[in-house]
Design an enzyme around this catalytic site. Structure first.
Site, PDB file in Angstrom:
ATOM      1  N   HIS A  15       0.846  -1.198   0.000  1.00  0.00           N
ATOM      2  CA  HIS A  15       0.000   0.000   0.000  1.00  0.00           C
ATOM      3  C   HIS A  15       0.880   1.245   0.000  1.00  0.00           C
ATOM      4  O   HIS A  15       0.643   2.189  -0.729  1.00  0.00           O
ATOM      5  CB  HIS A  15      -0.936   0.000   1.211  1.00  0.00           C
TER       6      HIS A  15
ATOM      7  N   GLU B 107       1.078   7.634  -4.108  1.00  0.00           N
ATOM      8  CA  GLU B 107       1.892   7.325  -2.934  1.00  0.00           C
ATOM      9  C   GLU B 107       3.177   8.151  -2.905  1.00  0.00           C
ATOM     10  O   GLU B 107       3.633   8.564  -1.839  1.00  0.00           O
ATOM     11  CB  GLU B 107       2.207   5.829  -2.892  1.00  0.00           C
TER      12      GLU B 107
ATOM     13  N   HIS C  36       3.463  10.555   0.174  1.00  0.00           N
ATOM     14  CA  HIS C  36       4.379  10.031   1.186  1.00  0.00           C
ATOM     15  C   HIS C  36       5.848  10.008   0.752  1.00  0.00           C
ATOM     16  O   HIS C  36       6.738  10.343   1.527  1.00  0.00           O
ATOM     17  CB  HIS C  36       3.970   8.610   1.588  1.00  0.00           C
TER      18      HIS C  36
END
Length: 271
Positions: free
Chosen positions: A77, A130, A134
């Site tokens: 993830h 992502e 992040h």
């Protein structure tokens, strides 16, 4: 000779303008969902998701789900820089835009271990999301200092900490009929991670009404060694029964309902 007052004023104004310009440039470079101090994090959360559960989530959000033929295990993830027990920082370093060319050498592995299961989005959509949210925050660490290194490190972690392997080593395997206890799943993961607390997330199976395991989150230090996701002082351990429960109700160990005894772990359909 009298001082040239106008020249001094002009010089002062020029310095002031330069200072303002530097401040503006700094602000522009630091605009994000958090402050400029994007390196104020002390750990990673390495999150893995179960494809069947991702499809349940897709149904909730109106996405079209398609598990790629090559996917037969847990998928990444994300690798999330985190400060303490929060989930952040996010959206750092806007100058480092996602560049697919940077990770093109990793595509084959990414499609296997970090697949995009939302069929109504592009192949790179998940990776871009992502990275933007992040990955850019992880660039303050040499091991994840750019896009390629960030994704490469995530793939390496998946090979080391795959939930498929960690659970399967102790007999917890996908099944159409078998159900598992939540504390059983937590215990199995912890035993193989040096007795470090982990986070388990769930989602509801719309077909059966039961909860299924959706996500496993492993906490790592900046050298990628497992650490506790939540403090041991908040744990109520009963080694005889394998229970690892929270004393309090803030539920940092995940969203899975504690009152439910049986949790699903359904297999991925064979193509």
């Amino acid at each position: 000779m009298k001082p040239d007052f106008h020249n001094k004023v002009g010089s002062t104004d020029m310095v002031s303008h330069c200072v303002i310009l530097v401040l503006v440039v700094t602000l522009i470079d630091c605009i994000s969902l958090i402050t400029c101090k994007s390196d104020t994090w002390d750990r990673f959360i390495f999150a893995q998701e179960w494809p069947i559960a991702v499809c349940e989530k897709a149904n909730e959000t109106g996405h079209k789900c398609l598990i790629p033929a090559q996917v037969n295990s847990w998928g990444i993830h994300g690798l999330w820089p985190t400060n303490g027990h929060t989930k952040g920082p996010i959206g750092c370093n806007i100058s480092k835009e996602f560049n697919f060319a940077m990770i093109k050498p990793l595509v084959e592995e990414l499609q296997l271990l970090w697949p995009n299961i939302y069929a109504d989005t592009s192949m790179t959509n998940f990776w871009k999301h992502e990275w933007d949210k992040h990955g850019r925050c992880a660039t303050t660490l040499p091991a994840t200092a750019n896009e390629y290194l960030y994704f490469k490190q995530s793939l390496q972690l998946m090979k080391k900490f795959s939930a498929t392997t960690l659970l399967g080593n102790m007999g917890i395997i996908p099944s159409k009929t078998a159900h598992y206890r939540l504390d059983q799943i937590q215990l199995v993961l912890m035993q193989q991670l040096g007795n470090k607390t982990v986070i388990v997330e769930c989602t509801k199976d719309s077909g059966t009404g039961l909860q299924m395991i959706f996500e496993v989150e492993i906490c790592l230090d900046k050298e990628f060694n497992p650490i506790d996701c939540y403090t041991r002082l908040d744990r109520q351990d009963n080694l005889a029964s394998g229970h690892f429960l929270r004393k309090h109700k803030d539920n940092n160990e995940g969203n899975c309902p504690r009152g439910q005894k049986a949790f699903e772990y359904p297999p991925i359909p064979q193509h």
